[in-house]
Design a protein around this motif. Structure first.
Motif: not given
Length: 380
Positions: A137-162
């Motif tokens: 969040w601090k890096a975003l407030r400091e504009n470290q990567i310029g204008t944000v366009r897109l976010v990819y977020a993943e929450m995958d945990d594998g084949l839990v049932h196996q």
């Protein structure tokens, strides 16, 4: 800032409760009065293991204790609404495990009740308060990567049932509640880990376009499942700020908890939101001749502070009690809680919109919002 001490009581002594007890010592402002569980033996074993003297024999007994200020609702998700409603009606502040409620009308009713009674109501997860999230969040407030366009977020945990999940037990010996976990589904269980970050960073969502599916109906369990909840979901979330995020949750795809925030001048990312001290990096691209080399220059962005060693082993390193402590401090100093009722309600609506897009795919227009929240004082 003046010191404070708020009394809490735990309802639900299941698998996750051990994680709260392991991180409770990090928060001297919290005083645990006692615990209660609908299965009396489970409460007794839990209390004995952790050296807790007070065991409440019913929810009514717990709520009748005038010393209890905050109820920590760690029950099964299907019980969250009823327990939180009873606690609020009894004049107690409530911090609930995720989700806030299984139905949006229930969550809205809880929010209305809390507002009506002037009480605090908040919901896990609290990983937004982690050193890693606050650093991003601090890096975003400091504009470290310029204008944000897109976010990819993943929450995958594998084949839990196996996986050998029947061997998974908490520190005090509570088995992982696989039937409940499979019936609730990975979206309601895990999407909030990044949804809460994204809404804090980019403001309220406007629309959620989602698809979810149950790819493995029976999960090969020894106990038949009563509900085939989605084990895969994908959503595109459009925020009022203009940022678009793609969020994927599954217990099918290989383990991936990464976050990539894509801006005009680089990519801000982490590898796993479940580690409060996970390194934060920035990748930048280079143009050489007629070629563009994407993300070839990688640099660490320093954490705002060192994350504490939490003293337990597992698939995560999270300070589960930090959200409760944030609420307690807010109550003590009569200030808004960062994980406010409106914030928790909005995030619950997003997650339910994704969960309920089972097999149909839909664009859901959000009905709730919240005021912007403050980063932690040590991360400014």
């Amino acid at each position: 800032m003046k010191t404070y001490r708020k009394s809490i009581a735990i309802v639900g002594c299941g698998f996750v409760a051990d994680y709260y007890l392991k991180t409770l010592p990090f928060h001297p402002g919290l005083k645990l009065l006692g615990v209660m569980d609908r299965i009396s033996d489970r409460a007794s074993n839990f209390a004995h293991y952790h050296g807790i003297s007070q065991i409440y024999h019913s929810l009514d007994e717990l709520l009748a204790d005038p010393q209890v200020e905050i109820v920590l609702n760690l029950t099964n998700p299907s019980s969250h609404y009823a327990v939180s409603q009873a606690a609020l009606a009894a004049g107690k502040h409530v911090y609930s495990e995720k989700p806030l409620a299984m139905e949006m009308w229930q969550a809205q009713e809880l929010a209305n009740l809390a507002t009506e009674k002037g009480l605090y109501l908040a919901s896990a997860p609290c990983s937004l308060l982690s050193e890693t999230a606050q650093t991003v969040w601090k890096a975003l407030r400091e504009n470290q990567i310029g204008t944000v366009r897109l976010v990819y977020a993943e929450m995958d945990d594998g084949l839990v049932h196996q996986m050998p999940y029947q061997k998974w037990v908490s520190e005090s010996g509570i088995p992982w509640p696989y039937k409940d976990e499979f019936e609730v589904g990975c979206t309601l269980e895990h999407a909030g880990y990044y949804v809460t970050w994204l809404t804090a960073f980019f403001g309220p969502a406007e629309t959620v376009t989602a698809f979810s599916s149950c790819l493995i109906p029976d999960k090969q369990t020894d106990v038949p499942l009563d509900v085939n909840a989605p084990d895969f979901s994908v959503a595109c979330i459009k925020f009022a700020s203009g940022v678009v995020a793609r969020l994927t949750c599954s217990i099918v795809a290989p383990h991936d908890h990464s976050l990539r925030i894509i801006g005009d001048r680089g990519i801000l990312g982490i590898h796993d939101s479940w580690y409060y001290g996970a390194p934060v990096y920035i990748r930048r691209s280079l143009n050489i001749g007629r070629k563009r080399l994407e993300g070839v220059w990688k640099q660490r962005y320093p954490l705002v502070r060192k994350a504490p060693k939490l003293g337990y082993r597992g698939a995560q390193q999270m300070d589960f009690c930090r959200g409760v402590a944030e609420m307690a401090e807010a109550i003590a100093h009569n200030r808004p809680c960062r994980l406010s009722t409106e914030f928790s309600l909005h995030n619950n609506e997003i997650v339910l919109a994704i969960q309920n897009a089972l097999e149909t795919g839909c664009t859901y227009k959000m009905t709730t919002s919240f005021e912007s929240i403050e980063p932690m004082s040590w991360a400014k």
